[in-house]
Design a protein around this motif. Structure first.
Motif, PDB file in Angstrom:
ATOM      1  N   ASP A 171      -4.373 -31.467  11.405  1.00 54.96           N
ATOM      2  CA  ASP A 171      -3.590 -31.946  12.538  1.00 54.96           C
ATOM      3  C   ASP A 171      -2.993 -30.791  13.337  1.00 54.96           C
ATOM      4  OD1 ASP A 171      -3.557 -34.979  12.174  1.00 54.96           O
ATOM      5  OD2 ASP A 171      -2.952 -34.275  10.197  1.00 54.96           O
ATOM      6  N   MET A 172      -3.855 -29.826  13.655  1.00 54.72           N
ATOM      7  CA  MET A 172      -3.435 -28.685  14.468  1.00 54.72           C
ATOM      8  C   MET A 172      -4.428 -28.510  15.623  1.00 54.72           C
ATOM      9  SD  MET A 172      -1.919 -25.860  11.817  1.00 54.72           S
ATOM     10  CE  MET A 172      -3.279 -25.896  10.671  1.00 54.72           C
ATOM     11  N   PRO A 173      -4.166 -29.143  16.747  1.00 56.47           N
ATOM     12  CA  PRO A 173      -5.128 -29.133  17.859  1.00 56.47           C
ATOM     13  C   PRO A 173      -5.336 -27.760  18.485  1.00 56.47           C
ATOM     14  CG  PRO A 173      -3.069 -30.224  18.491  1.00 56.47           C
ATOM     15  CD  PRO A 173      -3.007 -30.015  17.024  1.00 56.47           C
ATOM     16  N   LYS A 174      -4.414 -26.821  18.276  1.00 56.23           N
ATOM     17  CA  LYS A 174      -4.578 -25.488  18.877  1.00 56.23           C
ATOM     18  C   LYS A 174      -5.456 -24.558  18.051  1.00 56.23           C
ATOM     19  CE  LYS A 174      -0.610 -25.284  21.920  1.00 56.23           C
ATOM     20  NZ  LYS A 174       0.434 -24.409  22.510  1.00 56.23           N
ATOM     21  N   LEU A 175      -5.803 -25.000  16.847  1.00 53.56           N
ATOM     22  CA  LEU A 175      -6.662 -24.170  16.007  1.00 53.56           C
ATOM     23  C   LEU A 175      -8.099 -24.247  16.519  1.00 53.56           C
ATOM     24  CD1 LEU A 175      -6.840 -22.453  13.385  1.00 53.56           C
ATOM     25  CD2 LEU A 175      -7.447 -24.565  12.203  1.00 53.56           C
ATOM     26  N   SER A 176      -8.612 -23.124  16.992  1.00 51.56           N
ATOM     27  CA  SER A 176      -9.964 -23.106  17.557  1.00 51.56           C
ATOM     28  C   SER A 176     -10.983 -22.486  16.612  1.00 51.56           C
ATOM     29  CB  SER A 176      -9.966 -22.325  18.882  1.00 51.56           C
ATOM     30  OG  SER A 176      -9.460 -21.010  18.693  1.00 51.56           O
ATOM     31  N   SER A 177     -10.509 -21.710  15.647  1.00 50.66           N
ATOM     32  CA  SER A 177     -11.416 -21.114  14.663  1.00 50.66           C
ATOM     33  C   SER A 177     -10.638 -20.770  13.408  1.00 50.66           C
ATOM     34  CB  SER A 177     -12.074 -19.845  15.224  1.00 50.66           C
ATOM     35  OG  SER A 177     -11.081 -18.853  15.505  1.00 50.66           O
ATOM     36  N   LEU A 178     -11.330 -20.742  12.294  1.00 53.08           N
ATOM     37  CA  LEU A 178     -10.677 -20.361  11.052  1.00 53.08           C
ATOM     38  C   LEU A 178     -10.374 -18.863  11.091  1.00 53.08           C
ATOM     39  CD1 LEU A 178     -12.751 -22.292   8.362  1.00 53.08           C
ATOM     40  CD2 LEU A 178     -10.559 -22.904   9.349  1.00 53.08           C
ATOM     41  N   PRO A 179      -9.238 -18.433  10.535  1.00 55.14           N
ATOM     42  CA  PRO A 179      -8.901 -17.001  10.533  1.00 55.14           C
ATOM     43  C   PRO A 179      -9.982 -16.191   9.822  1.00 55.14           C
ATOM     44  CG  PRO A 179      -7.024 -18.339   9.840  1.00 55.14           C
ATOM     45  CD  PRO A 179      -8.193 -19.250   9.900  1.00 55.14           C
ATOM     46  N   ASP A 180     -10.483 -15.148  10.469  1.00 57.39           N
ATOM     47  CA  ASP A 180     -11.542 -14.344   9.868  1.00 57.39           C
ATOM     48  C   ASP A 180     -11.121 -13.711   8.555  1.00 57.39           C
ATOM     49  OD1 ASP A 180     -13.417 -14.901  11.761  1.00 57.39           O
ATOM     50  OD2 ASP A 180     -13.015 -13.130  12.991  1.00 57.39           O
ATOM     51  N   GLY A 181      -9.828 -13.422   8.425  1.00 56.51           N
ATOM     52  CA  GLY A 181      -9.353 -12.808   7.186  1.00 56.51           C
ATOM     53  C   GLY A 181      -9.561 -13.689   5.971  1.00 56.51           C
ATOM     54  N   LEU A 182      -9.778 -14.978   6.192  1.00 56.61           N
ATOM     55  CA  LEU A 182      -9.951 -15.909   5.090  1.00 56.61           C
ATOM     56  C   LEU A 182     -11.208 -15.602   4.279  1.00 56.61           C
ATOM     57  CD1 LEU A 182      -8.560 -18.454   3.942  1.00 56.61           C
ATOM     58  CD2 LEU A 182     -10.068 -19.825   5.378  1.00 56.61           C
ATOM     59  N   GLN A 183     -12.185 -14.955   4.900  1.00 59.00           N
ATOM     60  CA  GLN A 183     -13.438 -14.666   4.199  1.00 59.00           C
ATOM     61  C   GLN A 183     -13.245 -13.705   3.033  1.00 59.00           C
ATOM     62  OE1 GLN A 183     -16.243 -12.005   6.461  1.00 59.00           O
ATOM     63  NE2 GLN A 183     -14.632 -12.186   8.047  1.00 59.00           N
ATOM     64  N   HIS A 184     -12.113 -12.996   3.029  1.00 57.06           N
ATOM     65  CA  HIS A 184     -11.847 -12.039   1.946  1.00 57.06           C
ATOM     66  C   HIS A 184     -11.093 -12.674   0.784  1.00 57.06           C
ATOM     67  CE1 HIS A 184     -13.251  -8.943   4.652  1.00 57.06           C
ATOM     68  NE2 HIS A 184     -12.350  -9.302   5.567  1.00 57.06           N
ATOM     69  N   VAL A 185     -10.710 -13.930   0.952  1.00 60.36           N
ATOM     70  CA  VAL A 185      -9.976 -14.617  -0.128  1.00 60.36           C
ATOM     71  C   VAL A 185     -11.003 -15.270  -1.048  1.00 60.36           C
ATOM     72  CG1 VAL A 185      -8.131 -16.255  -0.676  1.00 60.36           C
ATOM     73  CG2 VAL A 185      -8.085 -15.031   1.491  1.00 60.36           C
ATOM     74  N   THR A 186     -11.611 -14.481  -1.881  1.00 62.27           N
ATOM     75  CA  THR A 186     -12.714 -14.963  -2.719  1.00 62.27           C
ATOM     76  C   THR A 186     -12.230 -15.772  -3.912  1.00 62.27           C
ATOM     77  OG1 THR A 186     -12.679 -12.837  -3.884  1.00 62.27           O
ATOM     78  CG2 THR A 186     -14.217 -13.067  -2.043  1.00 62.27           C
ATOM     79  N   THR A 187     -10.925 -15.900  -4.077  1.00 65.21           N
ATOM     80  CA  THR A 187     -10.385 -16.726  -5.159  1.00 65.21           C
ATOM     81  C   THR A 187     -10.294 -18.194  -4.767  1.00 65.21           C
ATOM     82  OG1 THR A 187      -8.139 -16.250  -4.373  1.00 65.21           O
ATOM     83  CG2 THR A 187      -9.017 -14.836  -6.119  1.00 65.21           C
ATOM     84  N   LEU A 188     -10.528 -18.531  -3.501  1.00 73.14           N
ATOM     85  CA  LEU A 188     -10.330 -19.887  -2.998  1.00 73.14           C
ATOM     86  C   LEU A 188     -11.304 -20.860  -3.668  1.00 73.14           C
ATOM     87  CD1 LEU A 188      -8.436 -21.146  -0.868  1.00 73.14           C
ATOM     88  CD2 LEU A 188     -10.348 -21.083   0.732  1.00 73.14           C
ATOM     89  N   LYS A 189     -10.733 -21.952  -4.242  1.00 72.09           N
ATOM     90  CA  LYS A 189     -11.543 -22.962  -4.920  1.00 72.09           C
ATOM     91  C   LYS A 189     -11.546 -24.304  -4.199  1.00 72.09           C
ATOM     92  CE  LYS A 189     -11.149 -21.158  -9.640  1.00 72.09           C
ATOM     93  NZ  LYS A 189     -10.777 -21.484 -11.048  1.00 72.09           N
ATOM     94  N   ASP A 190     -10.519 -24.552  -3.418  1.00 74.53           N
ATOM     95  CA  ASP A 190     -10.359 -25.875  -2.790  1.00 74.53           C
ATOM     96  C   ASP A 190      -9.982 -25.659  -1.333  1.00 74.53           C
ATOM     97  OD1 ASP A 190      -9.610 -28.396  -1.945  1.00 74.53           O
ATOM     98  OD2 ASP A 190      -8.499 -28.895  -3.750  1.00 74.53           O
ATOM     99  N   LEU A 191     -10.820 -26.115  -0.409  1.00 74.28           N
ATOM    100  CA  LEU A 191     -10.571 -25.954   1.023  1.00 74.28           C
ATOM    101  C   LEU A 191     -10.687 -27.305   1.703  1.00 74.28           C
ATOM    102  CD1 LEU A 191     -10.134 -24.212   3.577  1.00 74.28           C
ATOM    103  CD2 LEU A 191     -12.612 -23.813   3.630  1.00 74.28           C
ATOM    104  N   GLN A 192      -9.648 -27.666   2.435  1.00 72.62           N
ATOM    105  CA  GLN A 192      -9.661 -28.921   3.184  1.00 72.62           C
ATOM    106  C   GLN A 192      -9.281 -28.637   4.631  1.00 72.62           C
ATOM    107  OE1 GLN A 192      -6.443 -32.098   3.499  1.00 72.62           O
ATOM    108  NE2 GLN A 192      -7.719 -32.984   1.894  1.00 72.62           N
ATOM    109  N   ILE A 193     -10.091 -29.130   5.556  1.00 67.84           N
ATOM    110  CA  ILE A 193      -9.813 -29.007   6.985  1.00 67.84           C
ATOM    111  C   ILE A 193      -9.866 -30.411   7.566  1.00 67.84           C
ATOM    112  CG2 ILE A 193     -10.465 -27.884   9.150  1.00 67.84           C
ATOM    113  CD1 ILE A 193     -12.217 -25.980   7.432  1.00 67.84           C
ATOM    114  N   SER A 194      -8.781 -30.834   8.229  1.00 70.85           N
ATOM    115  CA  SER A 194      -8.761 -32.205   8.738  1.00 70.85           C
ATOM    116  C   SER A 194      -8.113 -32.264  10.114  1.00 70.85           C
ATOM    117  CB  SER A 194      -7.998 -33.110   7.764  1.00 70.85           C
ATOM    118  OG  SER A 194      -6.656 -32.698   7.630  1.00 70.85           O
TER     119      SER A 194
END
Length: 810
Positions: free
Chosen positions: A706-729
């Protein structure tokens, strides 16, 4: 996702063991379960009892070799799991077929029924059948025969349900021995021993001949009777009772019962009798005391019931007497204290000496030391010899009690003095295991020196907690508290550990002092009432670990709480949060590490909060959970306010519509494991987290929506290799998923919800070998309706074990 579920149910410590061979077998078994959670839980429950690799291999090769998603195959797996049960659990499970599908089964009721039927037999070392029945229940739960469990606030199981297929299995196993029948009772056979009706009784119901002829019935249950009161004047209760002389369990709750037939005393085998919610019944027949085997008598919410039988003490097997909400009861019968096996007595009523029949006083509680759960002692105003009876009640020996309620009704009893109330409260001395203590109608002043929990809720008249100006109806008075209000931070309730203020809308402060008349230059009386803004007017709670303040919109000041572990502020002024921060910022030698023990902080509905405090939060070195919700004016979270939160593990921000920036503070949250940001419509995370997110090397879960101003996922997120659960809505301006998503090599669960602009998946999605669960909802451009598996996008996700699209499992 499937493996995580399997880990929890199959391994002794709910996590992957060091035995790599066992893990490999387990993963093969999970694959054969085809992503079916019920099968995974059931097979995992079986394997929990198997310790060798040989047993695991045998199950994999013999029982699961032909498993598909076909419902009959699943049922065969469930039946195999049933066959692994010890015999005493098999009959307990089959008995559950008497309840309808999706029925919420109360745990304590179910255990009492098992005991009544003779399914629970004492073992050496465990003589309490309720404890043994609890073990039975938890064993079936651990083996996944039960699901949808509800817990109370202390973590105890309250209720559960059966999965539909588990219910089918229970009916299959039970056969004709247990029958759930409709109102015409057509499916009852001569072999039927246990009956339940699958529909609620109505006023036109007449007992079918087939039911009356089934004279071997031992159980008659009415699980579908409604919660609301019903009027069933035509139900022939006497015919039901007289027809089933072998009855062990009889349920007549909420059946419009006016008079319980005297013939009830003939049911010599009866162990469980439910008469609850028959609100018009006024008296129980004396013949009920002839039920010497009766263990459970439920009469709760029989609101017009005036008295219990005089010879109740004859019922030597009675363990559970549920009298809650029997507000018409005038007294307890003399001799009830001889029922030393009683474990449940929800309402004990103190009678007066005016009754013709002997009335049992508090001394009847003396030897009832097996009581557990909840106990309310009502009509305390009727006590005559307070000191003696309080001592004889012997509450200090009732170690199993969890909740104690004391109730003074004050109905025209002018002889009661406030001093007697105080003596009673101090004399009862409940056991230290008590978890909740409720008081109603108490009028005396008291110091309550050992009070650990204080909850004040929905009392609009309160303006001050302590008022020394005069007798006041707008304050509570606690005499003897060493507050010494002229000194800084004096201690208030020395032992208090939990304080809850909720919906005290007129509460202004902690105390109001008497006005002091002085001769000033104007010749008028000047009040010495101290302004609550001054620090010396703030009470201190030296042992307080949990503080909840909600809907106290006029409260001017927070108390001092140097060792607080959990803080919740809901619908309060922002000044309360700011004051806590200010006190921490100016912490003196008395409390040099103010707030350093705080682990959980919830902020909800603080409408005038504009920014998170910058100063004073440097002591929050132990904070692990932070939740900020429904703060519509919150604009920013400053770096200064976040940089000390190095222990923060869970961070939730919701419904902060004006929040525009998280600034650079996130780079300090190095222990963060779970981050959820939703309904912050002015926030653009693609800018805010661009660089800072790279530091979140413990992050396991990220949910944004519920964030209409978000146009792209932060590029820095690609370095968070520990991420197991991702939800975008519900990010309407987000049109693509980046190719670097393939770098998230630990990702196990991915949810894309309400993403109307998404037309394709990144090619690198195929490289996410750990991905076990993918959910897609309202992404209309990804697939053609009805042709999902033929679309080009399907080939990129077909390898994922569990896929759910628009609520349908693929």
């Amino acid at each position: 996702m499937s493996w995580c579920l399997f880990e929890k149910v199959a391994f002794k410590e709910s996590k992957e063991p060091n035995d790599s061979r066992l893990v490999a077998i387990g993963k093969d078994i999970v694959k054969k379960c085809a992503g079916n959670p019920l099968v995974i839980r059931t097979i995992g429950g079986v394997l929990y009892t198997k310790d060798t690799k040989t047993e695991w291999l045998s199950l994999k090769e013999r029982q699961l070799s032909m498993l598909t998603r076909n419902e009959d195959d699943v049922l065969s797996v469930l039946k195999f799991s049933y066959e692994q049960l010890p015999s005493y659990l098999k009959q307990c499970f089959a008995y559950c077929s008497l309840f309808p599908k999706d029925y919420e089964i109360n745990k304590q009721m179910l255990i009492s029924l098992w005991i009544a039927e003779g399914f629970v037999q004492p073992l050496q070392g465990i003589q309490c059948l309720e404890e043994l029945g609890d073990q039975y229940f938890m064993d079936l739960l651990r083996r996944s025969f039960f699901q949808d469990v509800e817990y109370d606030e202390w973590g105890n199981v309250i209720s559960c349900k059966l999965h539909d297929l588990m219910h089918d299995l229970a009916q299959l196993i039970a056969g004709s021995d247990c029958s759930m029948v409709d109102l015409d009772c057509e499916n009852i056979s001569e072999r039927t021993h246990h009956v339940s009706l699958s529909a609620e009784l109505d006023s036109s119901w007449k007992i079918p001949t087939t039911l009356l002829n089934a004279n071997k019935i031992r159980t008659f249950l009415l699980p579908m009777q409604p919660i609301h009161r019903v009027v069933l004047d035509k139900v022939d209760h006497e015919a039901i009772i007289s027809s089933f002389r072998l009855m062990r369990v009889l349920d007549l709750h909420n059946t419009g019962l006016h008079i319980l037939p005297r013939i009830i005393g003939k049911l010599k085998h009866l162990r469980y009798l439910d008469l609850s919610k028959n609100e018009v019944i006024r008296k129980l027949p004396s013949s009920i005391t002839e039920l010497l085997n009766l263990q459970t008598l439920k009469i709760y919410s029989c609101k017009r019931l005036e008295q219990l039988p005089r010879k109740l003490s004859n019922m030597i097997s009675l363990k559970h007497l549920e009298t809650g909400q029997c507000t018409g009861l005038t007294h307890m019968p003399s001799g009830i204290g001889q029922l030393t096996s009683l474990q449940t007595l929800t309402r004990f009523v103190v009678g007066t000496s005016s009754f013709e029949m002997a009335s049992g006083g508090l001394r009847e509680l003396k030897d009832l030391n097996e009581l557990r759960g909840e106990l309310m002692i009502a009509k305390l105003e009727n006590l005559r010899n307070v000191a003696a009876e309080c001592n004889e009640a012997n509450l200090k020996e009732k170690q199993h009690l969890e909740v104690l309620t004391l109730d003074w009704s004050r109905e025209g009893n002018s002889h009661v003095t406030f001093e007697e109330d105080e003596a009673l409260l101090e004399g009862l001395q409940p056991h230290s295991n008590l978890q909740e203590f409720h008081i109603y109608g108490y009028r005396a002043e008291s110091q309550l020196p050992k009070l650990k929990v204080l909850r004040l809720e929905e009392i609009n008249a309160i303006e001050y907690i302590e008022d020394s100006s005069a007798e006041s109806s707008s304050s509570l008075s606690f005499k003897g508290n060493p507050m010494n209000r002229g000194r800084e931070g004096k201690e208030f309730f020395l032992c208090l550990e939990e304080l809850v203020f909720f919906d005290l809308r007129n509460l202004k402060g902690w105390w109001r002092e008497a006005p002091l008349v002085t001769n000033d230059n104007h010749g008028a009386a000047a009040s010495s009432q101290r302004p609550l803004q001054k620090k010396e007017s703030m009470p201190s709670f030296p042992c307080l670990s949990k503080l909840k303040i909600g809907i106290c919109t006029n409260l001017s000041h927070m108390p001092l709480h140097p060792f607080l572990e959990e803080l919740e502020l809901k619908n309060t002024p922002a000044r309360l949060l700011q004051q806590s921060a200010m006190v921490a910022a100016g912490a003196n030698l008395v409390y040099p590490l103010y707030l350093s023990k705080l682990k959980v902080m919830h902020i909800d509905g603080i409408k005038d909060l504009v920014s998170f405090p910058e100063k004073g939060l440097h002591h929050l070195i132990s904070l692990q959970h932070l939740s900020i919700e429904n703060c519509p004016d919150l604009i920013c979270l400053t770096e200064e306010g976040l940089k000390s939160l190095t222990s923060l593990r869970f961070f939730n921000i919701r419904c902060c519509e004006m929040l525009k920036s998280l600034f650079k503070g996130f780079k300090h949250l190095t222990a963060l494991e779970e981050l959820e940001i939703k309904e912050c419509r002015e926030l653009d995370l693609s800018k805010d987290l661009e660089e800072n997110v790279m530091e979140l090397q413990c992050l396991r879960t990220l949910r944004i929506g519920d964030m209409p101003k978000l146009s792209s996922l932060p590029d820095g997120l690609q370095h968070v290799t520990t991420l197991k659960d991702l939800q975008i809505s519900s990010c309407s301006n987000l049109k693509t998923l980046p190719e670097w998503i393939g770098n998230l090599t630990s990702l196990q669960r991915f949810e894309v919800l309400d993403y109307p602009q998404l037309a394709s998946f990144p090619r690198t999605l195929y490289s996410l070998k750990a991905l076990e669960y993918l959910e897609i909802t309202s992404c209309s451009k990804l697939f053609d309706t009805g042709q999902i598996k033929k679309c080009k996008n399907w080939s990129m996700i077909a390898h994922i074990p569990e896929i759910v699209i628009d609520g349908e499992k693929m």
